[in-house]
Design a protein around this motif. Structure first.
Motif, PDB file in Angstrom:
ATOM      1  N   ASP A  31       3.706   1.524  -1.365  1.00  0.00           N
ATOM      2  CA  ASP A  31       5.073   1.232  -1.790  1.00  0.00           C
ATOM      3  C   ASP A  31       5.881   2.518  -1.660  1.00  0.00           C
ATOM      4  OD1 ASP A  31       4.869  -1.583  -2.710  1.00  0.00           O
ATOM      5  OD2 ASP A  31       3.405  -0.721  -4.094  1.00  0.00           O
ATOM      6  N   SER A  32       7.034   2.434  -0.983  1.00  0.00           N
ATOM      7  CA  SER A  32       7.797   3.631  -0.617  1.00  0.00           C
ATOM      8  C   SER A  32       9.207   3.596  -1.198  1.00  0.00           C
ATOM      9  CB  SER A  32       7.895   3.737   0.911  1.00  0.00           C
ATOM     10  OG  SER A  32       6.617   3.713   1.502  1.00  0.00           O
ATOM     11  N   TYR A  33       9.662   4.766  -1.625  1.00  0.00           N
ATOM     12  CA  TYR A  33      11.001   4.918  -2.200  1.00  0.00           C
ATOM     13  C   TYR A  33      11.667   6.150  -1.602  1.00  0.00           C
ATOM     14  CZ  TYR A  33       9.101   1.673  -5.642  1.00  0.00           C
ATOM     15  OH  TYR A  33       8.516   0.584  -6.239  1.00  0.00           O
ATOM     16  N   ARG A  34      12.995   6.113  -1.523  1.00  0.00           N
ATOM     17  CA  ARG A  34      13.775   7.254  -1.033  1.00  0.00           C
ATOM     18  C   ARG A  34      14.866   7.591  -2.031  1.00  0.00           C
ATOM     19  NH1 ARG A  34      18.700   5.578   0.369  1.00  0.00           N
ATOM     20  NH2 ARG A  34      18.991   3.422   1.061  1.00  0.00           N
ATOM     21  N   GLY A  35      15.330   8.839  -1.981  1.00  0.00           N
ATOM     22  CA  GLY A  35      16.394   9.262  -2.873  1.00  0.00           C
ATOM     23  C   GLY A  35      17.718   8.619  -2.513  1.00  0.00           C
ATOM     24  N   MET A  36      18.545   8.321  -3.510  1.00  0.00           N
ATOM     25  CA  MET A  36      19.870   7.754  -3.233  1.00  0.00           C
ATOM     26  C   MET A  36      20.788   8.784  -2.588  1.00  0.00           C
ATOM     27  SD  MET A  36      20.676   5.553  -6.681  1.00  0.00           S
ATOM     28  CE  MET A  36      19.575   4.270  -7.282  1.00  0.00           C
ATOM     29  N   VAL A  58       4.649  12.890  -3.173  1.00  0.00           N
ATOM     30  CA  VAL A  58       6.050  13.288  -3.241  1.00  0.00           C
ATOM     31  C   VAL A  58       6.341  14.134  -2.009  1.00  0.00           C
ATOM     32  CG1 VAL A  58       7.794  14.517  -4.577  1.00  0.00           C
ATOM     33  CG2 VAL A  58       5.992  13.240  -5.754  1.00  0.00           C
ATOM     34  N   LYS A  59       7.355  13.728  -1.237  1.00  0.00           N
ATOM     35  CA  LYS A  59       7.628  14.374   0.050  1.00  0.00           C
ATOM     36  C   LYS A  59       9.056  14.910   0.027  1.00  0.00           C
ATOM     37  CE  LYS A  59       4.433  10.986   1.791  1.00  0.00           C
ATOM     38  NZ  LYS A  59       4.061   9.959   2.760  1.00  0.00           N
ATOM     39  N   ALA A  60       9.181  16.224   0.192  1.00  0.00           N
ATOM     40  CA  ALA A  60      10.491  16.852   0.055  1.00  0.00           C
ATOM     41  C   ALA A  60      10.614  18.026   1.007  1.00  0.00           C
ATOM     42  CB  ALA A  60      10.705  17.310  -1.381  1.00  0.00           C
ATOM     43  N   ALA A  61      11.851  18.292   1.429  1.00  0.00           N
ATOM     44  CA  ALA A  61      12.106  19.438   2.295  1.00  0.00           C
ATOM     45  C   ALA A  61      12.132  20.734   1.505  1.00  0.00           C
ATOM     46  CB  ALA A  61      13.427  19.249   3.042  1.00  0.00           C
ATOM     47  N   GLY A  62      12.414  20.642   0.204  1.00  0.00           N
ATOM     48  CA  GLY A  62      12.472  21.836  -0.634  1.00  0.00           C
ATOM     49  C   GLY A  62      11.894  21.560  -2.011  1.00  0.00           C
ATOM     50  N   PRO A  82      13.930   1.486  -3.171  1.00  0.00           N
ATOM     51  CA  PRO A  82      12.924   1.205  -2.137  1.00  0.00           C
ATOM     52  C   PRO A  82      13.491   1.541  -0.766  1.00  0.00           C
ATOM     53  CG  PRO A  82      13.033  -0.604  -3.703  1.00  0.00           C
ATOM     54  CD  PRO A  82      14.191   0.300  -4.019  1.00  0.00           C
ATOM     55  N   ASP A  83      12.653   2.137   0.095  1.00  0.00           N
ATOM     56  CA  ASP A  83      13.173   2.474   1.422  1.00  0.00           C
ATOM     57  C   ASP A  83      13.170   1.231   2.317  1.00  0.00           C
ATOM     58  OD1 ASP A  83      10.629   2.112   2.470  1.00  0.00           O
ATOM     59  OD2 ASP A  83      10.258   4.234   2.832  1.00  0.00           O
ATOM     60  N   GLU A  84      13.548   1.438   3.563  1.00  0.00           N
ATOM     61  CA  GLU A  84      13.701   0.311   4.493  1.00  0.00           C
ATOM     62  C   GLU A  84      12.421  -0.499   4.615  1.00  0.00           C
ATOM     63  OE1 GLU A  84      14.909  -0.467   9.192  1.00  0.00           O
ATOM     64  OE2 GLU A  84      14.871   1.566   8.362  1.00  0.00           O
ATOM     65  N   TYR A  85      11.284   0.179   4.601  1.00  0.00           N
ATOM     66  CA  TYR A  85       9.978  -0.486   4.655  1.00  0.00           C
ATOM     67  C   TYR A  85       9.318  -0.293   3.293  1.00  0.00           C
ATOM     68  CZ  TYR A  85      11.125   0.047   9.576  1.00  0.00           C
ATOM     69  OH  TYR A  85      11.757   0.030  10.794  1.00  0.00           O
ATOM     70  N   SER A  86       9.783  -1.054   2.297  1.00  0.00           N
ATOM     71  CA  SER A  86       9.387  -0.778   0.920  1.00  0.00           C
ATOM     72  C   SER A  86       7.907  -0.995   0.662  1.00  0.00           C
ATOM     73  CB  SER A  86      10.208  -1.640  -0.039  1.00  0.00           C
ATOM     74  OG  SER A  86      10.038  -3.018   0.265  1.00  0.00           O
ATOM     75  N   HIS A  87       7.286  -1.927   1.395  1.00  0.00           N
ATOM     76  CA  HIS A  87       5.847  -2.140   1.237  1.00  0.00           C
ATOM     77  C   HIS A  87       5.192  -2.218   2.604  1.00  0.00           C
ATOM     78  CE1 HIS A  87       2.084  -3.333  -0.665  1.00  0.00           C
ATOM     79  NE2 HIS A  87       1.942  -4.166   0.350  1.00  0.00           N
ATOM     80  N   SER A  88       4.066  -1.518   2.752  1.00  0.00           N
ATOM     81  CA  SER A  88       3.330  -1.510   4.020  1.00  0.00           C
ATOM     82  C   SER A  88       1.845  -1.598   3.757  1.00  0.00           C
ATOM     83  CB  SER A  88       3.611  -0.218   4.811  1.00  0.00           C
ATOM     84  OG  SER A  88       4.985  -0.067   5.081  1.00  0.00           O
ATOM     85  N   SER A  89       1.138  -2.307   4.638  1.00  0.00           N
ATOM     86  CA  SER A  89      -0.327  -2.293   4.640  1.00  0.00           C
ATOM     87  C   SER A  89      -0.738  -1.347   5.753  1.00  0.00           C
ATOM     88  CB  SER A  89      -0.878  -3.706   4.884  1.00  0.00           C
ATOM     89  OG  SER A  89      -0.519  -4.570   3.830  1.00  0.00           O
ATOM     90  N   ILE A  90      -0.989  -0.101   5.395  1.00  0.00           N
ATOM     91  CA  ILE A  90      -1.208   0.943   6.392  1.00  0.00           C
ATOM     92  C   ILE A  90      -2.673   0.978   6.801  1.00  0.00           C
ATOM     93  CG2 ILE A  90      -1.094   3.425   6.835  1.00  0.00           C
ATOM     94  CD1 ILE A  90       1.323   3.568   5.061  1.00  0.00           C
ATOM     95  N   ARG A  91      -2.904   1.050   8.109  1.00  0.00           N
ATOM     96  CA  ARG A  91      -4.256   1.125   8.657  1.00  0.00           C
ATOM     97  C   ARG A  91      -4.333   2.346   9.565  1.00  0.00           C
ATOM     98  NH1 ARG A  91      -5.851  -5.085   9.459  1.00  0.00           N
ATOM     99  NH2 ARG A  91      -4.725  -5.896   7.677  1.00  0.00           N
TER     100      ARG A  91
END
Length: 238
Positions: free
Chosen positions: A146-151, A192-196, A34-43
């Motif tokens: 819910d957000s996750y980042r690569g190790m 899925v968000k990636a630079a490559g 989970p990233d720094e802000y693992s859960h957000s209620s986005i508006r």
């Protein structure tokens, strides 16, 4: 990621069932956290012209398209900081630039009562507002994320959006998230968000689950839902 102001990346979208989401989460476990802000209620408040010029063009799938929105992570009062975002897409690459302002200042900038900040991003926003001339908040759109980042690669991110809802009334970010649902309760939107290119383990799990990328747009889906509701209303009173 909330503090990042400039983004350039590929964004791939997949609509899936809750069961497929569980399988992907299990496959992600050795590689992502989970990233720094693992859960957000986005508006979001999506800005558009009265005839919805931006989203109509976006749905035509041109080589280049752009969207403008005001975003908060949870309810935001008029003095609370929000993000004004200019999101552009060119040949599948997403470019996002944003700045942070109190919500009242952001709305005043949009209405022309206040000048945009004298920064590069501020000038880009001012140019976009001048180009389209009559942009204003047209749709409120919210979702749970819910957000996750690569190790190893922190720029590789996976997000899951659920409870995606929109409305045309109460166009501020301090109100609740009531509105019309865009997806059924048992469906989730994964981005899925990636630079490559994607890691092989992600390619394998997508192939195993027979999940294919889609051009799904939350604002686009809201607009199409609005058009359908309007057509149904016309038939009802015809």
């Amino acid at each position: 990621m909330k503090n990042q102001m400039v983004f350039q990346r590929y964004e791939l979208k997949y609509v899936m069932t809750r069961r497929q989401q569980e399988a992907i989460l299990a496959a992600m476990e050795p590689y992502m956290v989970p990233d720094e802000y693992s859960h957000s209620s986005i508006r979001n408040l999506y800005l558009d012209t009265p005839d919805f010029r931006l989203i109509r063009r976006s749905l035509e799938r041109p080589v280049y398209k752009e969207k403008l929105r005001i975003r908060s992570y949870g309810p935001a009062g008029m003095e609370d900081p929000v993000y004004v975002e200019l999101k552009k897409k060119y040949r599948s690459v997403v470019y996002k630039r944003r700045l942070s302002l109190p919500q009242l200042a952001a709305l005043d900038c949009v209405d022309g009562f206040q000048l945009w900040p004298h920064t590069q991003i501020g000038r880009e926003l001012a140019y976009t507002m001048e180009f389209y001339r009559n942009l204003a908040p047209m749709v409120f759109l919210s979702y749970e994320r819910d957000s996750y980042r690569g190790m190893e690669d922190e720029q590789f991110r996976v997000t899951f959006d659920s409870e995606i809802r929109y409305r045309r009334q109460m166009l501020t970010l301090d109100t609740d998230t009531r509105g019309t649902a865009i997806l059924p309760d048992d469906r989730v939107l994964m981005e899925v968000k990636a630079a490559g290119s994607l890691p092989l383990w992600m390619v394998h799990i997508l192939s195993e689950l027979r999940l294919f990328k889609t051009s799904f747009s939350k604002y686009g889906a809201a607009y199409q839902s609005m058009i359908l509701a309007h057509q149904e209303g016309d038939r009802k009173y015809a």
